[in-house]
Design a protein around this motif. Sequence first.
Motif, PDB file in Angstrom:
ATOM      1  N   LYS A   5       0.604  -1.283   0.274  1.00  0.00           N
ATOM      2  CA  LYS A   5      -0.404  -0.535   0.230  1.00  0.00           C
ATOM      3  C   LYS A   5       1.046   0.972  -0.101  1.00  0.00           C
ATOM      4  O   LYS A   5       0.301   2.096  -0.659  1.00  0.00           O
ATOM      5  N   LEU A   6       1.789   1.028   0.688  1.00  0.00           N
ATOM      6  CA  LEU A   6       2.543   2.342   0.797  1.00  0.00           C
ATOM      7  C   LEU A   6       3.630   2.654  -0.629  1.00  0.00           C
ATOM      8  O   LEU A   6       3.729   3.585  -0.982  1.00  0.00           O
ATOM      9  N   GLY A   7       4.112   1.525  -1.469  1.00  0.00           N
ATOM     10  CA  GLY A   7       4.242   1.320  -2.454  1.00  0.00           C
ATOM     11  C   GLY A   7       3.246   2.523  -3.624  1.00  0.00           C
ATOM     12  O   GLY A   7       3.449   2.653  -4.137  1.00  0.00           O
ATOM     13  N   LYS A   8       2.338   1.910  -3.629  1.00  0.00           N
ATOM     14  CA  LYS A   8       1.066   2.599  -4.537  1.00  0.00           C
ATOM     15  C   LYS A   8       0.975   3.595  -4.109  1.00  0.00           C
ATOM     16  O   LYS A   8       0.641   4.886  -4.749  1.00  0.00           O
ATOM     17  N   LEU A   9       1.332   3.740  -2.741  1.00  0.00           N
ATOM     18  CA  LEU A   9       0.569   5.841  -2.479  1.00  0.00           C
ATOM     19  C   LEU A   9       1.817   6.799  -2.756  1.00  0.00           C
ATOM     20  O   LEU A   9       1.563   7.652  -3.174  1.00  0.00           O
ATOM     21  N   VAL A  10       3.525   6.178  -2.863  1.00  0.00           N
ATOM     22  CA  VAL A  10       4.449   6.738  -2.816  1.00  0.00           C
ATOM     23  C   VAL A  10       4.176   6.926  -4.406  1.00  0.00           C
ATOM     24  O   VAL A  10       5.131   7.367  -5.449  1.00  0.00           O
ATOM     25  N   GLY A  11       3.766   6.243  -4.906  1.00  0.00           N
ATOM     26  CA  GLY A  11       3.634   5.929  -6.935  1.00  0.00           C
ATOM     27  C   GLY A  11       4.953   5.040  -7.307  1.00  0.00           C
ATOM     28  O   GLY A  11       5.602   5.278  -8.403  1.00  0.00           O
ATOM     29  N   LEU A  54       8.149  -5.003  -5.105  1.00  0.00           N
ATOM     30  CA  LEU A  54       8.182  -6.088  -4.884  1.00  0.00           C
ATOM     31  C   LEU A  54      10.075  -6.290  -3.826  1.00  0.00           C
ATOM     32  O   LEU A  54      10.021  -7.426  -3.229  1.00  0.00           O
ATOM     33  N   ALA A  55      11.133  -5.627  -4.687  1.00  0.00           N
ATOM     34  CA  ALA A  55      12.071  -5.729  -4.263  1.00  0.00           C
ATOM     35  C   ALA A  55      12.099  -5.092  -2.801  1.00  0.00           C
ATOM     36  O   ALA A  55      13.355  -6.001  -2.235  1.00  0.00           O
ATOM     37  N   ILE A  56      11.547  -3.904  -3.405  1.00  0.00           N
ATOM     38  CA  ILE A  56      12.057  -4.121  -1.407  1.00  0.00           C
ATOM     39  C   ILE A  56      11.075  -4.773  -0.025  1.00  0.00           C
ATOM     40  O   ILE A  56      11.252  -5.528   0.964  1.00  0.00           O
ATOM     41  N   MET A  57       9.483  -5.610  -0.655  1.00  0.00           N
ATOM     42  CA  MET A  57       9.095  -6.165  -0.145  1.00  0.00           C
ATOM     43  C   MET A  57       9.828  -7.197   0.686  1.00  0.00           C
ATOM     44  O   MET A  57       9.769  -8.000   1.440  1.00  0.00           O
ATOM     45  N   ALA A  58      10.546  -7.936  -0.731  1.00  0.00           N
ATOM     46  CA  ALA A  58      10.988  -9.196  -0.432  1.00  0.00           C
ATOM     47  C   ALA A  58      12.648  -8.688   0.492  1.00  0.00           C
ATOM     48  O   ALA A  58      13.216  -9.685   1.439  1.00  0.00           O
ATOM     49  N   LEU A  59      12.951  -7.687   0.440  1.00  0.00           N
ATOM     50  CA  LEU A  59      13.653  -7.400   1.433  1.00  0.00           C
ATOM     51  C   LEU A  59      13.659  -7.055   3.060  1.00  0.00           C
ATOM     52  O   LEU A  59      14.329  -7.295   4.015  1.00  0.00           O
ATOM     53  N   CYS A  60      12.630  -6.406   3.023  1.00  0.00           N
ATOM     54  CA  CYS A  60      11.744  -6.261   4.107  1.00  0.00           C
ATOM     55  C   CYS A  60      10.925  -7.905   4.780  1.00  0.00           C
ATOM     56  O   CYS A  60      11.538  -7.604   6.219  1.00  0.00           O
ATOM     57  N   GLY A 108       8.736 -16.772  -1.653  1.00  0.00           N
ATOM     58  CA  GLY A 108       7.857 -17.029  -2.424  1.00  0.00           C
ATOM     59  C   GLY A 108       6.368 -16.923  -3.927  1.00  0.00           C
ATOM     60  O   GLY A 108       6.863 -17.042  -4.751  1.00  0.00           O
ATOM     61  N   ARG A 109       5.688 -15.709  -2.759  1.00  0.00           N
ATOM     62  CA  ARG A 109       4.903 -15.256  -3.715  1.00  0.00           C
ATOM     63  C   ARG A 109       5.434 -13.970  -4.564  1.00  0.00           C
ATOM     64  O   ARG A 109       4.682 -13.992  -5.680  1.00  0.00           O
ATOM     65  N   ILE A 110       6.077 -13.580  -3.440  1.00  0.00           N
ATOM     66  CA  ILE A 110       6.722 -12.065  -4.594  1.00  0.00           C
ATOM     67  C   ILE A 110       7.675 -12.235  -5.917  1.00  0.00           C
ATOM     68  O   ILE A 110       7.193 -12.351  -6.380  1.00  0.00           O
ATOM     69  N   PHE A 111       8.281 -13.605  -5.505  1.00  0.00           N
ATOM     70  CA  PHE A 111       9.053 -14.647  -6.592  1.00  0.00           C
ATOM     71  C   PHE A 111       7.750 -14.618  -7.466  1.00  0.00           C
ATOM     72  O   PHE A 111       8.259 -14.182  -9.211  1.00  0.00           O
ATOM     73  N   ALA A 112       7.118 -15.387  -7.368  1.00  0.00           N
ATOM     74  CA  ALA A 112       5.864 -16.070  -8.459  1.00  0.00           C
ATOM     75  C   ALA A 112       5.788 -14.431  -8.897  1.00  0.00           C
ATOM     76  O   ALA A 112       5.232 -14.054 -10.192  1.00  0.00           O
ATOM     77  N   GLN A 113       5.108 -13.270  -8.745  1.00  0.00           N
ATOM     78  CA  GLN A 113       4.687 -12.250  -8.966  1.00  0.00           C
ATOM     79  C   GLN A 113       5.683 -11.647  -9.873  1.00  0.00           C
ATOM     80  O   GLN A 113       5.245 -11.004 -10.761  1.00  0.00           O
ATOM     81  N   ALA A 114       7.120 -11.362  -9.419  1.00  0.00           N
ATOM     82  CA  ALA A 114       7.752 -11.006 -10.157  1.00  0.00           C
ATOM     83  C   ALA A 114       8.446 -11.471 -11.259  1.00  0.00           C
ATOM     84  O   ALA A 114       8.208 -10.537 -12.359  1.00  0.00           O
ATOM     85  N   PHE A 115       8.127 -12.512 -11.511  1.00  0.00           N
ATOM     86  CA  PHE A 115       7.943 -13.496 -12.437  1.00  0.00           C
ATOM     87  C   PHE A 115       7.512 -14.173 -13.370  1.00  0.00           C
ATOM     88  O   PHE A 115       7.455 -14.543 -14.347  1.00  0.00           O
ATOM     89  N   ASN A 116       6.588 -13.307 -13.031  1.00  0.00           N
ATOM     90  CA  ASN A 116       5.018 -14.004 -13.977  1.00  0.00           C
ATOM     91  C   ASN A 116       4.815 -15.995 -13.486  1.00  0.00           C
ATOM     92  O   ASN A 116       4.433 -16.132 -15.235  1.00  0.00           O
ATOM     93  N   ARG A 117       4.816 -16.232 -12.715  1.00  0.00           N
ATOM     94  CA  ARG A 117       5.472 -17.954 -12.662  1.00  0.00           C
ATOM     95  C   ARG A 117       3.909 -18.265 -11.671  1.00  0.00           C
ATOM     96  O   ARG A 117       3.456 -16.674 -11.281  1.00  0.00           O
ATOM     97  N   GLN A 118       3.608 -19.098 -12.188  1.00  0.00           N
ATOM     98  CA  GLN A 118       2.281 -18.951 -11.204  1.00  0.00           C
ATOM     99  C   GLN A 118       2.695 -20.701 -10.145  1.00  0.00           C
ATOM    100  O   GLN A 118       3.493 -22.202 -10.891  1.00  0.00           O
ATOM    101  N   PHE A 119       2.395 -20.257  -8.716  1.00  0.00           N
ATOM    102  CA  PHE A 119       2.903 -21.604  -7.614  1.00  0.00           C
ATOM    103  C   PHE A 119       1.306 -21.788  -7.547  1.00  0.00           C
ATOM    104  O   PHE A 119       0.788 -20.928  -6.774  1.00  0.00           O
TER     105      PHE A 119
END
Length: 778
Positions: free
Chosen positions: A258-264, A271-277, A300-311
């Motif tokens: 939500k914070l990422g969307k808020l600041v654009g 997603l990269a920030i989420m993985a580091l967090c 795993g979910r972040i990786f799937a979304q970043a690389f458009n994979r389905q797990f």
Amino acid sequence: MGLQATLKAAWLVGALSLAVYRPNSVTICLALFFSLLAFLTTRGRDLFVILALSLAFLLYFWMGQKALVRQANLPDKKGQIYTMLAYPDERTINTDGLVAGIGRLKSSGDRVYYYYQAKAPEDLARFRSSPGPTLISGQGDFTSIMPATNFYQFDFKNFAKTKKITHQVRLQEVGLKLDRPLTWLDRLNAYFHQLHASLSDRAKKLPNPISNYALALLLGSKDQTLYDDNPKIQELGLVHLFSLSGFHVAFLLAAVRKLGKLVGLYQELTLAIMALCLVGFYWLTACPPILVRAVIAGEGRIFAQAFNRQFSSIQIWSWSLLLTLIVHPQILLTLGGQLSFFLTLALALLPEDWSTWQKGLFLSVLTFPLIVAQQYTWNIWQSFANLIAIPVFSLVILPVVLVAFFGQVVPGLAPVANWLVTMFDQSVYWLGNLPGQIVIGALPWPILLVLGFAPWFLLGAEKAGRRWVVGTWLFALIIGFFLVHFPRTGEFTTFDIGQGDAALLREPYNKTITLIDTGGKISFQKPCFSGQGSAENNPHGKQGWPKNQEGQARSVIVPYLHARGISRINTLSLSHQDQDHIGDARVILTTFQVDQVLLPAGMTKQAAFRKRIQPYLGRTKVVSVTDRVQPANLPLRVLHPFQPGIGENEDSIALGGRIGPLVLFTAGDLDQAGEKKVLARYPSFRPDLIKFGHHGSRTSTNKEVLAKWQPTYGLISADRKNRYGHPNQEVLAIAAQQKMIVYDTRRQGMLRYVYENHNKGHFQVKSFNDLTNSKTTN
């Protein structure tokens, strides 16, 4: 590897970890079952992969267990100089000035618990002035951790093994020196430990209960006071809400998104920030084992979304379990690990058309055998409490705790936030106090396996099949309940509670339950360490009683009685007013329904009765006894005292009577003169089994009386480190002259005489190894 093959591999590897690290009937059966399931239902390449993966993990587990055995076999040493690396967030200081924590020996790298009793308040300032990684050096005793010495007691030794700890060091003196990490990884690790300790100190400045909530929910630093202040959290099965898990990870990821969307921010950057967090959050919270699954699943979910994979959720769950077992091979031996993986797998498999209450009921039934196997009790309000608490936690409690923690500088914010958390805390306490706690008992392991496996078949069964599953589950529960609550054997059990006395007489089929004394903590004068430890908290209007003034009734007697299916005590016999016999009467009176309390006539006039017993009686009947008073529902006869006691020296209650094929005599703290009086008044009384008076004291055992009675067996209850020299060597010599078989809690732990009828009985002891060879107690 296919979806089902991945799931089978995860199941099998998980079962193998249990069988290797804790081999017993249950774990071996589970390993065999999942092995057969994999080999009989898998073909081709998937079977080969499962086999290779299982063998690799089996070798890994075997090597880990071998290293643990090597560590456990290290000899005890006294008076050696030890140096260990310790972090500030891995130590605690209690109100008695005891410093305790986890350290890593510099000589071997082995993890140990360390303890140091401060001599004065100023002595603790050195620890507080060492905010970073610290080298603690000093002379001390290196000893093995004591196993559980009572049946159904929490085994701290096994728990420590899940943390790869087998020994402890008790230091007599300490020197502190700040450590300077050499590598960048060590420096980063030290920084996070230091930051974690600093944030924990910040949380402790908040008022309770929000302070405890902040420690648990934000930092993974649950203090035992959280459950001491509100034990209903555990009883209602809400512990998972206070363990860092997927609940907190989901909240964190949602906040970052939500914070990422808020600041654009671009989605990829978010997603990269989420993985580091996630990695930072795991490190910041001191890397708790229970959080590994949630972090891996989140990544795993972040990786799937970043690389458009389905797990699928099943794939993420399976790989989370496999990777977690690499980091923490014994995670499934902990209740937190079991609940975490069971619940998340169930949520992934639950049909979407099930209603909320159906899902809640299913999850409650699924966790039932796991919780009952640990606590032996079940609260019928548990499902309702979870259904209400989970949304309240996510929408109110966690945001409020976050705001209070980071907004302490805002005047008036903390009290308002604490009021909201207190309302929730009191609601949990009120709900837990409603009638609804059922003592299930220690169910036989085959019953637990049926109760654990049966609910899973509901997920794929048709309507008729579900009826069979429900019927099987209920039938198994009824059979198990009946076996526990109506056993054909009786017992006379002497608890190992240190320097105190407590014994249970249970007749066959639980016809009557008699508890003789409760034990209690004997306190000696210690330096004053005012202001240490957690803040006083009495949020529910409970009668205050400091936890450190209790003996072992809550950790030893209560679990044992619950395990035996006991929720009601017919008779609580308190032999006399000494603290080591009646000190924990409060625990028993407030935990169980007690019909009557027996006291020696005259004791109701004493201060000990007014302070330690009277405030907690409720509807319990008080019966003052002499040998002329024989209470109902007491399977033994009162043999002493003969008249009301005078002043502070009222006589001790002595009981005698037949239990199975033996005649028992239990004396409390009866002295030699009292024994002679019993012999004179009851010349035909001949006990086969005697419980020595006053822990085997010389002043409480009369040589002539023993020569006349000629008992076959003797029981002694005494502490392994008591300062009185109990049992007295003269008493043991007298017993040897009489060719008595003597059982001693110091050496053998809990002592049980189990009988079926007047012709058959046998003794059981907790340990066949001499426990006095291990110089430590827990």
